[in-house]
Design a protein around this motif. Structure first.
Motif, PDB file in Angstrom:
ATOM      1  N   SER A 118       5.788   8.427  22.790  1.00  0.00           N
ATOM      2  CA  SER A 118       6.933   8.353  23.706  1.00  0.00           C
ATOM      3  C   SER A 118       6.617   9.056  25.021  1.00  0.00           C
ATOM      4  CB  SER A 118       8.218   8.875  23.063  1.00  0.00           C
ATOM      5  OG  SER A 118       7.959   9.932  22.226  1.00  0.00           O
ATOM      6  N   ALA A 119       5.790  10.127  24.979  1.00  0.00           N
ATOM      7  CA  ALA A 119       5.397  10.768  26.234  1.00  0.00           C
ATOM      8  C   ALA A 119       4.598   9.795  27.096  1.00  0.00           C
ATOM      9  CB  ALA A 119       4.581  12.020  25.944  1.00  0.00           C
ATOM     10  N   LYS A 120       3.715   9.027  26.444  1.00  0.00           N
ATOM     11  CA  LYS A 120       2.908   8.058  27.196  1.00  0.00           C
ATOM     12  C   LYS A 120       3.799   6.970  27.790  1.00  0.00           C
ATOM     13  CE  LYS A 120      -1.178   9.676  26.904  1.00  0.00           C
ATOM     14  NZ  LYS A 120      -0.485  10.953  27.202  1.00  0.00           N
ATOM     15  N   PHE A 121       4.716   6.450  26.961  1.00  0.00           N
ATOM     16  CA  PHE A 121       5.586   5.375  27.464  1.00  0.00           C
ATOM     17  C   PHE A 121       6.459   5.908  28.602  1.00  0.00           C
ATOM     18  CE2 PHE A 121       5.204   3.486  22.984  1.00  0.00           C
ATOM     19  CZ  PHE A 121       4.155   2.661  23.375  1.00  0.00           C
ATOM     20  N   ALA A 122       6.936   7.162  28.468  1.00  0.00           N
ATOM     21  CA  ALA A 122       7.780   7.739  29.518  1.00  0.00           C
ATOM     22  C   ALA A 122       7.003   7.866  30.821  1.00  0.00           C
ATOM     23  CB  ALA A 122       8.302   9.103  29.073  1.00  0.00           C
ATOM     24  N   ALA A 123       5.685   8.114  30.721  1.00  0.00           N
ATOM     25  CA  ALA A 123       4.860   8.239  31.917  1.00  0.00           C
ATOM     26  C   ALA A 123       4.452   6.868  32.462  1.00  0.00           C
ATOM     27  CB  ALA A 123       3.626   9.083  31.605  1.00  0.00           C
ATOM     28  N   GLY A 124       5.008   5.810  31.896  1.00  0.00           N
ATOM     29  CA  GLY A 124       4.712   4.465  32.394  1.00  0.00           C
ATOM     30  C   GLY A 124       3.394   3.913  31.887  1.00  0.00           C
ATOM     31  N   ILE A 125       2.805   4.553  30.879  1.00  0.00           N
ATOM     32  CA  ILE A 125       1.547   4.060  30.310  1.00  0.00           C
ATOM     33  C   ILE A 125       1.882   3.184  29.102  1.00  0.00           C
ATOM     34  CG2 ILE A 125      -0.565   4.737  29.113  1.00  0.00           C
ATOM     35  CD1 ILE A 125      -0.457   7.322  30.812  1.00  0.00           C
ATOM     36  N   SER A 126       1.284   2.003  29.039  1.00  0.00           N
ATOM     37  CA  SER A 126       1.573   1.119  27.905  1.00  0.00           C
ATOM     38  C   SER A 126       0.270   0.573  27.336  1.00  0.00           C
ATOM     39  CB  SER A 126       2.470  -0.027  28.341  1.00  0.00           C
ATOM     40  OG  SER A 126       1.702  -0.966  29.030  1.00  0.00           O
ATOM     41  N   LEU A 127       0.401  -0.317  26.368  1.00  0.00           N
ATOM     42  CA  LEU A 127      -0.778  -0.903  25.729  1.00  0.00           C
ATOM     43  C   LEU A 127      -1.631  -1.676  26.716  1.00  0.00           C
ATOM     44  CD1 LEU A 127       1.609  -0.822  23.441  1.00  0.00           C
ATOM     45  CD2 LEU A 127       0.005  -2.198  22.163  1.00  0.00           C
ATOM     46  N   ASN A 128      -0.990  -2.141  27.796  1.00  0.00           N
ATOM     47  CA  ASN A 128      -1.695  -3.004  28.741  1.00  0.00           C
ATOM     48  C   ASN A 128      -2.223  -2.272  29.963  1.00  0.00           C
ATOM     49  OD1 ASN A 128      -1.702  -5.623  27.636  1.00  0.00           O
ATOM     50  ND2 ASN A 128       0.514  -5.700  27.897  1.00  0.00           N
ATOM     51  N   THR A 129      -2.073  -0.928  30.003  1.00  0.00           N
ATOM     52  CA  THR A 129      -2.435  -0.203  31.222  1.00  0.00           C
ATOM     53  C   THR A 129      -3.898  -0.449  31.608  1.00  0.00           C
ATOM     54  OG1 THR A 129      -0.768   1.443  30.744  1.00  0.00           O
ATOM     55  CG2 THR A 129      -2.506   2.071  32.279  1.00  0.00           C
TER      56      THR A 129
END
Lengths: 199, 246
Positions: A118-129
């Motif tokens: 969730s920290a990664k997703f909150a920072a705008g990082i996703s599976l497709n980054t």
């Protein structure tokens, strides 16, 4: 996969050395190791094509959470080993306690992974980054699926152990489940340095 | 129906498995241009050109695939029959599970091919339509693998509990089956990834799980056919005896 539910009761446990659990289970374990081995080779291969991207993205990972998770899994493996030892020493009343400890640690791993994701997703990082995060999410999610499956196996063992089912005369089920849990742990021991540390 | 006829139908049904694999390699992989398959990151125009350049082959490939995918049905039926014999007089739920898993696998695979056949149906459609139908087809087959996983797990659990003198599947085949079922999990990532090894054209979400499926299916077919042959060799002298006394 409550594999040991259907495994026939202990048949030949010849004195001396033997593969723990159902010997054929080791086919599954070997196949899993080869599968993850292939993932790791692919990771190293893709890394060699974009080392700068991989290095930059890798720096955003939270190493301390990775270390905590490594400790959680190692401790849970120790608890499972202790449960197997207790069963072999015919102390069936202790077995469920160790297994419960291992299960709690398994859940702890999942909770930490949840916060990490969730920290990664909150920072705008996703599976497709980028390719690194392709691998980071894919490999850790596949591994997390194994943690969930392994925890289910441990829960089955725990509920059987509460009925005093595992003792020196019936080790096959608990040894099979324990072997699978050690596999899950071992895979993380490879994943952690590869994803978090390798520069 | 006498035993000999039944065994003959069982054998034919079991051989439908290999027949399914061969026709799929020819029509789904070959004529359907799925080897290599189109990448999800292809521009819609490029994707459309890919269809238009091979329109006849793609149409033929997927239309025939939708017929031959049904060969998976008799194969699943034989397996269900063999499994229910192992489940014995207990409720044959795992055999049922395997059977509906097999039936739904047919639908999942069939529908994915149908979306691509629809894409090839109107060559004048916009490139975005081609992209949408291609996406739908690939996500249809790659995200809905759990029907097949359950089919495999059911077969493996019954195999592990088989106490016959000559078991249907050796135990390692049962674990191979579970592992192959697990190997499908990366395919779920195709719902998000548009590039790289975990996209639907990637090594780890396409070639690897499909190869694992092939490993399981071929191995299981071999042992199923062996089992029927074994029963035939027992049944035949008796049948011959009956004929002589008739």
């Amino acid at each position: 996969m409550p594999i040991e539910l259907t495994a026939p009761a202990l048949d030949t446990d010849k004195a001396g050395r033997h593969l723990p659990g159902d010997p054929d289970l080791w086919f599954l374990i070997l196949a899993e190791l080869l599968t993850f081995g292939m993932f790791f080779v692919a990771y190293v291969g893709y890394r060699a094509m974009e080392p700068a991207v991989f290095d930059a993205s890798q720096r955003t990972l939270d190493r301390s959470l990775g270390v905590i998770n490594t400790l959680l899994l190692l401790t849970s493996s120790w608890a499972v080993v202790s449960a197997v030892r207790a069963a072999r020493a015919d102390r069936p009343q202790v077995v469920p306690r160790y297994l419960a400890g291992a299960i709690v640690l398994g859940f702890g791993f999942m909770v930490i992974k949840y916060f990490e994701y969730s920290a990664k997703f909150a920072a705008g990082i996703s599976l497709n980054t980028d390719t690194f995060f392709n691998f980071y999410f894919a490999l850790t999610m596949i591994h997390l699926g194994h943690v969930v499956g392994g925890t289910v196996v441990l829960i089955v063992l725990w509920s059987n152990a509460r009925n005093g089912r595992y003792h020196s005369g019936n080790m096959r089920g608990i040894e099979s489940g324990a072997s699978f849990w050690h596999l899950v742990d071992l895979l993380w021991i490879f994943l952690f340095p590869l994803l978090y540390l390798l520069r | 129906m006498d035993e000999k006829t039944s065994l003959r139908y069982q054998l034919i049904s079991a051989w439908c498995g290999p027949a399914f694999v061969i026709t799929f390699i020819i029509f789904w992989l070959g004529f359907g241009h799925n080897f290599p398959n189109p990448s999800p990151s292809l521009a819609p125009e490029v994707l459309k050109t890919r269809y238009l350049d091979n329109l006849g082959e793609i149409r033929l490939g997927f239309i025939i695939s939708m017929i031959t995918v049904c060969l998976y049905m008799p194969w699943s039926c034989v397996l269900a029959g063999q499994m229910s014999r192992i489940e014995g007089k207990n409720m044959p739920i795992l055999s049922y599970l395997q059977l509906i898993g097999g039936a739904l696998t047919v639908m999942v695979v069939s529908f994915s091919a149908m979306f691509w056949a629809v894409a090839a149906f109107r060559p004048e459609a916009s490139p975005e339509t081609f992209q949408l139908m291609t996406d739908t087809g690939w996500l249809c087959i790659d995200l809905q693998y759990a029907c097949t996983t359950l089919q495999m797990v059911a077969a493996a659990l019954v195999g592990l509990a088989d106490k016959s003198k000559v078991p249907l599947f050796p135990r390692w085949v049962c674990y191979l089956t579970i592992w192959c079922g697990i190997s499908f999990f990366p395919a779920s990532l195709t719902g998000v990834m548009k590039d790289g090894p975990f996209a639907w054209s990637g090594v780890l979400s396409f070639y690897f799980p499909y190869f694992c499926w092939l490993c399981w299916y071929s191995t299981a077919s071999v042992f199923m056919i062996k089992e029927i042959r074994r029963r035939m060799s027992v049944a035949e002298p008796a049948a011959a005896g009956r004929l002589a006394t008739a």
